[in-house]
Design a protein around this motif. Sequence first.
Motif, PDB file in Angstrom:
ATOM      1  N   THR A  84       0.809  -1.209   0.000  1.00  0.00           N
ATOM      2  CA  THR A  84       0.000   0.000   0.000  1.00  0.00           C
ATOM      3  C   THR A  84       0.844   1.263   0.000  1.00  0.00           C
ATOM      4  N   PRO A  85       0.363   2.281  -0.693  1.00  0.00           N
ATOM      5  CA  PRO A  85       0.940   3.595  -0.468  1.00  0.00           C
ATOM      6  C   PRO A  85       0.362   4.119   0.852  1.00  0.00           C
ATOM      7  N   ILE A  86       1.101   4.963   1.521  1.00  0.00           N
ATOM      8  CA  ILE A  86       0.602   5.584   2.750  1.00  0.00           C
ATOM      9  C   ILE A  86      -0.001   6.931   2.371  1.00  0.00           C
ATOM     10  N   TYR A  87      -1.284   7.082   2.679  1.00  0.00           N
ATOM     11  CA  TYR A  87      -1.990   8.343   2.448  1.00  0.00           C
ATOM     12  C   TYR A  87      -2.389   8.914   3.802  1.00  0.00           C
ATOM     13  N   TYR A  88      -1.966  10.130   4.091  1.00  0.00           N
ATOM     14  CA  TYR A  88      -2.306  10.794   5.351  1.00  0.00           C
ATOM     15  C   TYR A  88      -1.996   9.908   6.555  1.00  0.00           C
ATOM     16  N   TYR A  89      -0.836   9.265   6.492  1.00  0.00           N
ATOM     17  CA  TYR A  89      -0.303   8.442   7.592  1.00  0.00           C
ATOM     18  C   TYR A  89      -1.181   7.229   7.896  1.00  0.00           C
ATOM     19  N   GLU A  90      -1.769   6.673   6.863  1.00  0.00           N
ATOM     20  CA  GLU A  90      -2.655   5.518   7.003  1.00  0.00           C
ATOM     21  C   GLU A  90      -2.577   4.691   5.726  1.00  0.00           C
ATOM     22  N   MET A  91      -3.056   3.448   5.778  1.00  0.00           N
ATOM     23  CA  MET A  91      -3.140   2.615   4.578  1.00  0.00           C
ATOM     24  C   MET A  91      -4.083   3.259   3.580  1.00  0.00           C
TER      25      MET A  91
END
Length: 179
Positions: A84-91
């Motif tokens: 996963t890419p991390i978006y806004y410090y989340e999966m």
Amino acid sequence: MKKNILVISTSLRKGSNSEILADKFICGAKEAGHHVEKISIREKTIGFCRGCLACQHTGRCVIQDDGNDIACKMLTADVIVFATPIYYYEMSGQMKTMLDRANPLYFVEYQFRDIYLLATAADEDEHTIDGALIGLKGWISCFEKAHLAGTIFAGGIDKAGEIENHLELEKAYLMGKEV
């Protein structure tokens, strides 16, 4: 022992850094003689869990889409790898949606034991992955026979393909080889 490994790439961007990281893991796992299947969510239709809990009685989600097929493959895998890419410090939201749609697995005899997380982000701070780890560990805690077997985080990369010379690629390859 040859294992059945399912890699779920959750980035919607073709040629994404997290998918390249997953491909390195796959390369190592195949070289070690394991059977590996990669599913890219970018090519799938996966609806949101409706919270109807019908799956508790049927062992299958009522939503007829690719989420059901992926959950069935998760059921019979020995190892599940989420990239996963991390978006806004989340999966990614796509990964969280797939975890929710895997709810029917909680009520049946699942085969998976080892869960891996491969993640990439623009932010290079080592704690950037913490939110994704907490979320995944929460999901894993619902499956008493499963555990988090490994994590790789490649930070400081943003543009597609920017991971190409990142040190974590070799770690992903070795992790795949040592599954």
